[in-house]
Design an enzyme around this catalytic site. Sequence first.
Site, PDB file in Angstrom:
ATOM      1  CG  LEU A 188     -26.376   5.887  -2.164  1.00 20.23           C
ATOM      2  CD1 LEU A 188     -27.373   7.006  -2.373  1.00 20.23           C
ATOM      3  CD2 LEU A 188     -26.158   5.612  -0.687  1.00 20.23           C
ATOM      4  CB  CYS A 189     -25.204   0.189  -6.433  1.00 16.43           C
ATOM      5  SG  CYS A 189     -25.637   1.142  -7.877  1.00 16.43           S
ATOM      6  CG  HIS A 190     -29.373  -2.639  -2.794  1.00 11.55           C
ATOM      7  ND1 HIS A 190     -30.074  -1.602  -3.368  1.00 11.55           N
ATOM      8  CD2 HIS A 190     -29.766  -2.697  -1.502  1.00 11.55           C
ATOM      9  CE1 HIS A 190     -30.858  -1.059  -2.458  1.00 11.55           C
ATOM     10  NE2 HIS A 190     -30.698  -1.702  -1.308  1.00 11.55           N
ATOM     11  CG  MET A 211     -27.858   1.790 -11.186  1.00 14.02           C
ATOM     12  SD  MET A 211     -27.970   3.166 -12.368  1.00 14.02           S
ATOM     13  CE  MET A 211     -26.270   3.690 -12.472  1.00 14.02           C
ATOM     14  CD  GLU A 212     -26.282  -3.732 -10.702  1.00 18.73           C
ATOM     15  OE1 GLU A 212     -25.979  -3.563  -9.500  1.00 18.73           O
ATOM     16  OE2 GLU A 212     -27.365  -3.284 -11.175  1.00 18.73           O
ATOM     17  CG  ASP A 269      -6.974   1.962 -21.731  1.00 19.12           C
ATOM     18  OD1 ASP A 269      -6.246   2.982 -21.661  1.00 19.12           O
ATOM     19  OD2 ASP A 269      -6.629   0.857 -21.296  1.00 19.12           O
TER      20      ASP A 269
END
Length: 158
Positions: free
Chosen positions: A75-77, A113-114, A128
Amino acid sequence: MSTLTHLDDTGAAYMVDVSDKTVTTRVARAEAYITMQAETLSMITEGRHKKGDVFATARIAGIMAAKKCPELIPLCHTLLLTSVKVNLTAEPDKSRVRIDTMCKLDAKTGVEMEALTAASVAALTLYDMCKAVDKGMVIESIRLLEKEGGRTGHWKAE
């Protein structure tokens, strides 16, 4: 309290329609921490890690992650980011690394969100690269620090 923006009246998920929103400059900053053994942090900061420059690799991973956000989070653009910054700072007194990210663009929707994804993936990349010498590292406190622009204006974490 406001309602959730990604759910319709029946509770079904949907992508928010931003076509009627105004294009504004939007900026978001986020952070994450990764705590590790003191020797692991020394290995990174002194350039003794066999895999090379851990901070440079984590920085690039964070930038790439911000650009891939709509592929990772439903749902992120899709956004045309104009700037992504990922800073990693060793905090030897706390045996940890602070990751600070910033994403910027001119658009109809925000970049929170980014910025959060960049911080998360930078931390995961650091883990990692160092897990062979320190499996007990802890990624924590991933959070939004600040957002600017859009209808809701400026918000800053306490």
